[in-house]
Design an enzyme around this catalytic site. Sequence first.
Site, short mmCIF file in Angstrom:
data_model
loop_
_atom_site.label_atom_id
_atom_site.label_comp_id
_atom_site.label_asym_id
_atom_site.label_seq_id
_atom_site.Cartn_x
_atom_site.Cartn_y
_atom_site.Cartn_z
N HIS A 55 3.81 -2.35 3.18
CA HIS A 55 3.90 -1.00 2.59
C HIS A 55 5.22 -0.86 1.84
O HIS A 55 6.28 -0.99 2.46
CB HIS A 55 3.80 0.08 3.68
CG HIS A 55 2.43 0.17 4.29
ND1 HIS A 55 1.99 -0.70 5.25
CD2 HIS A 55 1.41 1.01 4.03
CE1 HIS A 55 0.73 -0.39 5.57
NE2 HIS A 55 0.35 0.64 4.85
N HIS A 91 -6.25 3.32 -3.95
CA HIS A 91 -6.19 3.56 -2.50
C HIS A 91 -6.48 5.02 -2.18
O HIS A 91 -5.89 5.58 -1.27
CB HIS A 91 -4.79 3.15 -2.03
CG HIS A 91 -4.62 2.92 -0.57
ND1 HIS A 91 -5.51 2.25 0.22
CD2 HIS A 91 -3.59 3.26 0.27
CE1 HIS A 91 -5.06 2.18 1.46
NE2 HIS A 91 -3.90 2.80 1.52
N HIS A 120 -5.37 9.62 0.71
CA HIS A 120 -5.38 8.80 1.92
C HIS A 120 -6.10 9.42 3.12
O HIS A 120 -5.61 9.36 4.25
CB HIS A 120 -3.92 8.47 2.30
CG HIS A 120 -3.74 7.16 2.99
ND1 HIS A 120 -3.89 6.99 4.35
CD2 HIS A 120 -3.43 5.93 2.52
CE1 HIS A 120 -3.65 5.73 4.67
NE2 HIS A 120 -3.38 5.06 3.58
N ASP A 148 0.81 -1.21 0.00
CA ASP A 148 0.00 0.00 0.00
C ASP A 148 0.85 1.27 0.00
O ASP A 148 2.01 1.27 0.45
CB ASP A 148 -0.88 0.05 1.26
CG ASP A 148 -2.05 -0.90 1.18
OD1 ASP A 148 -2.11 -1.71 0.25
OD2 ASP A 148 -2.90 -0.83 2.09
N ASP A 149 0.24 2.35 -0.44
CA ASP A 149 0.66 3.75 -0.23
C ASP A 149 1.71 4.27 -1.20
O ASP A 149 2.11 5.42 -1.11
CB ASP A 149 1.18 3.99 1.20
CG ASP A 149 0.08 3.89 2.24
OD1 ASP A 149 -1.07 3.59 1.87
OD2 ASP A 149 0.38 4.08 3.45
ZN LIG Z 1 -2.67 3.15 3.21
#
Ligand SMILES: [Zn+2]
Length: 267
Positions: A228, A126, A130, A75-76
């Site tokens: 991540h 995503h 955020h 993620d991210d």
């Molecule tokens: Zn995230």
Amino acid sequence: MENMPRHRWLPSAVGALLALSAMAAAAEAADCPREGTLGTSRVLAVDPKLYPRVGLKSFPQTLPLHDHEVVLTFDDGPSPLTTPKVLAALAKECVHATFFLIGEHAADHPDLVRRIAADGNTVGHHTWDHPSLPKISLSRATDEIDHGIAADELALHGVAAATPSTPFFRFPNFESSPALLDLLQSREIAVFGADFWVSDWIRMTPEQEFKLLVGRLKNARKGIILMHDTKAWTAAMLPTFLRYLRDNGYHVVHLVPLAPDSGAKQL
Ligand SMILES: [Zn+2]
């Protein structure tokens, strides 16, 4: 899960090194499958109609994985400081993962987005930047989701499409709401939670993280793993973890969007 500071510039020497490592990783990715590597064991096309939301941390249902099968998710990203290292580790072991991108990061680093996909990985969504979606209005939350998808699609394909080419979405911090879950289901976008995670939003050493992750894997025996690619300790830990999977009989399953002519097994 949490956001990270963005890096809008890089010293040229670092940039040149990253470019070189990117070329080496791309060559390794193109050379798969390769003997002696972990390798992706099978490809599964996920139908959002059958699996509108998966991941036991948030939902009662998850993907029908067999014992010792794992799905790698990150993620991210993308981040120029760490994502290339994650991609290199995946390419070295000939495995593919799913990256849930933050749209703003994708807009900043479209080259990295394209590299994620060119290496054979799957790109999910995503949001744009955020936020905690249940804490903002439904219309703003919908804009956040749409803006993120459009930014990812623009980076990938040069067109800010409203409909994602891969209809996979993960809520920031796994914070959903019934209205947003209904909205995504009506648009046939699968919502991904996770079956377990490595808690890498907490700073730790790669050694600590590896031990924690292996302990959770031994307990769960299979599942969708959340990591991540924006965390330096995760990027540093990943090669050891992938080698551990290979040496201990685990299999990596690669998720792809449903396509009638993909040849992948449909879930
Ligand atoms: Zn995230």
